[in-house]
Design a protein around this motif. Structure first.
Motif, mmCIF file in Angstrom:
data_model
loop_
_atom_site.group_PDB
_atom_site.id
_atom_site.type_symbol
_atom_site.label_atom_id
_atom_site.label_comp_id
_atom_site.label_asym_id
_atom_site.label_seq_id
_atom_site.Cartn_x
_atom_site.Cartn_y
_atom_site.Cartn_z
ATOM 1 N N GLU A 79 44.852 6.768 47.271
ATOM 2 C CA GLU A 79 45.618 6.085 47.523
ATOM 3 C C GLU A 79 46.120 4.929 46.838
ATOM 4 O O GLU A 79 47.551 4.214 48.167
ATOM 5 N N SER A 80 45.860 4.641 45.762
ATOM 6 C CA SER A 80 46.807 3.642 45.015
ATOM 7 C C SER A 80 48.267 4.102 44.668
ATOM 8 O O SER A 80 49.388 3.429 44.630
ATOM 9 N N ILE A 81 48.976 4.985 44.874
ATOM 10 C CA ILE A 81 49.443 6.029 44.980
ATOM 11 C C ILE A 81 51.151 5.588 46.047
ATOM 12 O O ILE A 81 51.674 5.341 45.185
ATOM 13 N N SER A 82 50.546 5.255 46.831
ATOM 14 C CA SER A 82 51.249 4.691 47.777
ATOM 15 C C SER A 82 51.461 3.553 48.494
ATOM 16 O O SER A 82 51.759 3.346 49.598
ATOM 17 N N SER A 83 50.441 2.832 48.028
ATOM 18 C CA SER A 83 50.505 1.465 48.582
ATOM 19 C C SER A 83 51.152 0.081 47.631
ATOM 20 O O SER A 83 51.885 1.190 47.144
ATOM 21 N N GLU A 84 51.852 -0.892 48.661
ATOM 22 C CA GLU A 84 52.557 -1.258 48.386
ATOM 23 C C GLU A 84 51.766 -2.726 47.521
ATOM 24 O O GLU A 84 52.854 -3.293 46.956
ATOM 25 N N VAL A 85 50.866 -2.851 47.592
ATOM 26 C CA VAL A 85 50.058 -3.531 46.098
ATOM 27 C C VAL A 85 48.538 -2.828 46.034
ATOM 28 O O VAL A 85 47.809 -2.472 47.740
ATOM 29 N N VAL A 86 48.731 -2.528 44.704
ATOM 30 C CA VAL A 86 47.650 -2.032 44.592
ATOM 31 C C VAL A 86 45.938 -2.583 43.932
ATOM 32 O O VAL A 86 45.894 -3.840 43.372
ATOM 33 N N ASN A 87 44.806 -2.442 44.987
ATOM 34 C CA ASN A 87 43.739 -3.478 44.850
ATOM 35 C C ASN A 87 42.203 -2.388 43.744
ATOM 36 O O ASN A 87 42.900 -1.623 43.545
ATOM 37 N N SER A 88 41.714 -3.589 43.526
ATOM 38 C CA SER A 88 40.721 -3.067 42.342
ATOM 39 C C SER A 88 40.007 -2.105 43.443
ATOM 40 O O SER A 88 39.071 -0.742 41.985
ATOM 41 N N ASP A 89 39.553 -1.898 44.270
ATOM 42 C CA ASP A 89 38.996 -0.974 45.293
ATOM 43 C C ASP A 89 39.427 0.284 45.325
ATOM 44 O O ASP A 89 38.917 1.564 45.804
ATOM 45 N N GLN A 90 40.488 0.774 44.719
ATOM 46 C CA GLN A 90 41.292 1.873 44.440
ATOM 47 C C GLN A 90 41.635 2.438 43.803
ATOM 48 O O GLN A 90 41.930 3.612 43.045
ATOM 49 N N MET A 91 40.250 1.913 41.914
ATOM 50 C CA MET A 91 40.421 2.000 41.028
ATOM 51 C C MET A 91 39.913 3.855 41.197
ATOM 52 O O MET A 91 39.156 3.890 42.102
ATOM 53 N N GLY A 92 40.497 4.696 40.303
ATOM 54 C CA GLY A 92 39.679 6.099 40.211
ATOM 55 C C GLY A 92 37.901 5.934 39.359
ATOM 56 O O GLY A 92 37.729 4.498 38.114
ATOM 57 N N GLY A 93 37.541 6.097 39.542
ATOM 58 C CA GLY A 93 36.052 6.458 38.916
ATOM 59 C C GLY A 93 34.783 5.408 39.675
ATOM 60 O O GLY A 93 35.164 4.328 40.534
ATOM 61 N N SER A 94 34.780 5.019 38.378
ATOM 62 C CA SER A 94 33.308 3.684 38.332
ATOM 63 C C SER A 94 33.675 2.750 38.531
ATOM 64 O O SER A 94 34.861 2.513 38.654
ATOM 65 N N ILE A 95 34.104 1.844 40.007
ATOM 66 C CA ILE A 95 33.872 0.922 40.675
ATOM 67 C C ILE A 95 33.296 -0.683 39.330
ATOM 68 O O ILE A 95 33.628 -1.767 39.104
ATOM 69 N N LYS A 96 32.285 -0.216 38.278
ATOM 70 C CA LYS A 96 32.004 -0.752 37.409
ATOM 71 C C LYS A 96 33.459 -1.414 36.571
ATOM 72 O O LYS A 96 33.256 -2.431 35.742
ATOM 73 N N LYS A 97 33.467 -0.802 35.950
ATOM 74 C CA LYS A 97 35.591 -0.911 35.320
ATOM 75 C C LYS A 97 35.911 -1.603 35.453
ATOM 76 O O LYS A 97 36.307 -2.860 35.395
#
Length: 265
Positions: free
Chosen positions: A222-240
């Motif tokens: 989802e982050s590839i086409s976003s105008e602003v990337v949010n932390s919930d668009q992080m690949g893998g574990s949200i713990k990062k």
């Protein structure tokens, strides 16, 4: 068996020592109110440094989150270059790039000559690089590691070795990127033994070595086409995202790519 021996020594050192002692909120008030209570290292990007009150502080962990091809390595190289220019000792670890490409990114910052033009302007580039080296009292080491089996313990050992070589302790550690670090070998399959454990270990390294750590992680689809990337668009574990003190995201629309622009949040 270095890592096993280290754990035994750590446990032995704790014998007879009481840890986690309570700190009275009314004690050492003057110390808590010192102006230089936090020691930030500038990123070299004015807007980011203004938002971060001078940069990322010693003892803090920063994460650059972005999809592939948006400039994570370039941004981390800028952070490393800025710290070196300020006379600090920097180690830049990378897994997938090659040393020549990273060097040319640094040379571009010092010379304002694009990487693909540097061979034709070799003498001018060398002159600018020599000038940068003569101005700084710090060190800038590039360290390429394998992308399939390096653990946090091995990275810590590399830092200890560099610290012991007498050139001064490492002030900034840049890791490009955290997704290439392997979890420590364990029989358990819990999430905190994976990405969460790696992030916790990086966080503890900032205090153990008294340094700043910047790392990067990939965004999801989802982050590839976003105008602003949010932390919930992080690949893998949200713990990062949960463990990092500061998350910087990079987004590039198709139009921005054509104009060499990006949106940092």
């Amino acid at each position: 068996s270095y890592n096993k021996i280290e754990e035994i020594i750590k446990k032995a050192l704790q014998v007879g020592i009481s840890g986690d002692e309570a700190d009275d909120v009314f004690a050492n008030i003057d110390d808590a109110l010192e102006k230089d209570f936090r020691h930030p290292l500038p990123t070299g990007i004015v807007g980011v440094d203004n938002v971060l009150k001078g940069g990322l502080g010693i003892g803090e962990l920063g994460v650059v989150l972005a999809p592939t091809g948006t400039g994570k390595t370039t941004l981390l190289t800028k952070f490393a270059n800025t710290a070196y220019n300020l006379g600090l000792n920097v180690v830049q670890i990378f897994f997938e790039d090659n040393p020549g490409n990273i060097k040319r990114k640094h040379y571009t910052i010092w010379s304002n000559i694009a990487p693909d033009q540097q061979p034709e302007m070799k003498e001018e580039v060398k002159r600018k690089v020599d000038e940068a080296q003569s101005r700084s009292k710090g060190s800038l080491k590039l360290l390429k590691l394998s992308s399939d089996n390096v653990t946090i313990s091995e990275i810590k050992n590399k830092v200890r070795k560099i610290n012991s070589e007498g050139a001064g302790k490492v002030d900034l550690l840049v890791i490009d990127y955290v997704d290439c670090i392997s979890p420590e070998r364990t029989a358990l399959g819990e999430e905190w033994k994976g990405e969460g454990s790696i992030m916790r270990s990086l966080e503890s390294m900032t205090s153990e070595f008294g340094m700043v750590i910047w790392t990067a992680t990939q965004g999801n689809r989802e982050s590839i086409s976003s105008e602003v990337v949010n932390s919930d668009q992080m690949g893998g574990s949200i713990k990062k995202a949960q463990v990092g003190h500061v998350i910087i995201t990079i987004a590039k629309t198709l139009q921005q790519k054509e104009l060499n622009l990006a949106t940092i949040a």
